[in-house]
Design a protein around this motif. Structure first.
Motif, mmCIF file in Angstrom:
data_model
loop_
_atom_site.group_PDB
_atom_site.id
_atom_site.type_symbol
_atom_site.label_atom_id
_atom_site.label_comp_id
_atom_site.label_asym_id
_atom_site.label_seq_id
_atom_site.Cartn_x
_atom_site.Cartn_y
_atom_site.Cartn_z
ATOM 1 N N TYR A 10 161.964 46.890 70.251
ATOM 2 C CA TYR A 10 163.298 46.740 70.855
ATOM 3 C C TYR A 10 164.331 47.028 69.774
ATOM 4 N N ARG A 11 165.062 48.144 69.957
ATOM 5 C CA ARG A 11 165.920 48.693 68.904
ATOM 6 C C ARG A 11 167.406 48.440 69.123
ATOM 7 N N PHE A 13 169.155 49.888 71.378
ATOM 8 C CA PHE A 13 169.648 51.060 72.100
ATOM 9 C C PHE A 13 168.493 51.660 72.893
ATOM 10 N N PRO A 14 168.777 52.400 73.950
ATOM 11 C CA PRO A 14 167.709 52.965 74.776
ATOM 12 C C PRO A 14 166.733 53.796 73.955
ATOM 13 N N THR A 20 168.831 54.762 65.025
ATOM 14 C CA THR A 20 169.901 53.813 65.303
ATOM 15 C C THR A 20 170.676 53.576 64.007
ATOM 16 N N LYS A 41 159.592 52.485 72.830
ATOM 17 C CA LYS A 41 160.925 52.013 72.430
ATOM 18 C C LYS A 41 161.712 51.559 73.653
ATOM 19 N N GLN A 42 162.363 50.412 73.497
ATOM 20 C CA GLN A 42 163.243 49.890 74.529
ATOM 21 C C GLN A 42 164.520 49.382 73.866
ATOM 22 N N ALA A 43 165.547 49.208 74.676
ATOM 23 C CA ALA A 43 166.815 48.729 74.128
ATOM 24 C C ALA A 43 166.723 47.251 73.759
ATOM 25 N N SER A 45 167.756 43.192 73.778
ATOM 26 C CA SER A 45 169.025 42.520 73.532
ATOM 27 C C SER A 45 168.815 41.403 72.518
ATOM 28 N N SER A 135 177.650 49.207 75.631
ATOM 29 C CA SER A 135 177.109 49.017 76.974
ATOM 30 C C SER A 135 177.838 47.918 77.745
#
Length: 260
Positions: A10-11, A13-14, A20, A41-43, A45, A135
């Motif tokens: 989880y970075r 960002f999408p 990043t 990879k996922q965004a 939070s 976002s």
């Protein structure tokens, strides 16, 4: 042989083929790629991360029996090493080399990080806010941005950075980057691989150490972030630093968009 767990990073960002602005995200990605460990990879939070920050990582067993969440880049690496999923890069180093490596990581993560945060959040606040909180709808972004700013101010004052002038902070940043450049010049000249246009490493050995993942993360963050133009100018003025990062990029991130 047990099947590898499914890793999701989880970075913030999408999931896309670009870096990043976080040096810690790039640090983790490079560590995974050093061992050719597959991940998605996922965004995500910060609210969902165990320590309230990005990046974090989930390891899901293929049979769906268990999912473990890891956070803090250094602890994530230690955990993955202990699980045998990635190589222990520093395991064969001498005590002197391990201490040298640890000192370099501390210089970047515990010193340069806060100096760069000052440029991003205090000298280029709106650029940083609108990127990190992009976002979030604008009216809400204003309020959240102010909260982040206040928290950052408290952190940097307690840590000490805000007790210096802008010029003093800029000078400290430059000093660190110039020392990194000097070390890389020495390491490149000592490397057997450098003349063959291959990657050379921070400590001058034939293989990377933990400090290389950290250093690459900070170089990439400086080169890609538009919220730290002063740091970016300094890094771009140091050819061996950019060359070092470019060679790592070409070998380990060939599908990623290269900084300009």
């Amino acid at each position: 042989m047990a099947e590898q767990p499914q890793l999701t990073l989880y970075r913030g960002f999408p999931g896309s083929d670009e870096y990043t602005w976080s040096p810690f995200v790039t640090k983790i990605e490079l560590r995974l790629r050093f061992s050719a460990l597959k991940y998605s990879k996922q965004a995500g939070s910060p609210r969902d991360g165990p320590r309230g920050k990005i990046p974090y990582l989930t390891l899901a067993q293929p049979d769906g029996s268990e999912t473990q969440t890891l956070s803090d880049s250094s602890l994530m690496i230690r955990n993955l090493v202990e699980k045998g999923l990635i190589e222990d890069l520093n395991g064969s180093l001498s005590p002197r080399a391990r201490t040298h490596d640890l000192g370099l990581r501390a210089l970047l993560e515990e010193r340069l990080y806060f100096l760069t945060c000052h440029e991003k959040w205090f000298e280029n606040y709106y650029t940083m806010r609108d990127h990190v909180l992009g976002s979030i709808p604008y009216p809400l972004r204003v309020g959240v941005g102010l909260l982040v700013y206040r928290n950052m101010a408290q952190t940097l004052y307690g840590q000490g950075t805000l007790r210096f002038t802008d010029d003093e902070i800029a000078s400290m940043r430059r000093d660190i980057w110039e020392e990194i450049s000097s070390l890389l010049i020495s390491s490149k000249s000592a490397s057997k691989n450098a003349e063959q246009n291959q990657v050379f490493w921070l400590l001058g050995g034939d293989t990377p150490t933990e400090a290389d993942a950290v250093c690459f993360g900070f170089i990439v963050a400086a080169l890609t972030s538009t919220a730290c133009p002063k740091a970016q100018k300094v890094v771009k003025s140091l050819p061996v630093v950019v060359e070092y990062a470019r060679r790592i990029h070409d070998r380990f991130f060939p599908e990623y968009m290269l900084w300009e």
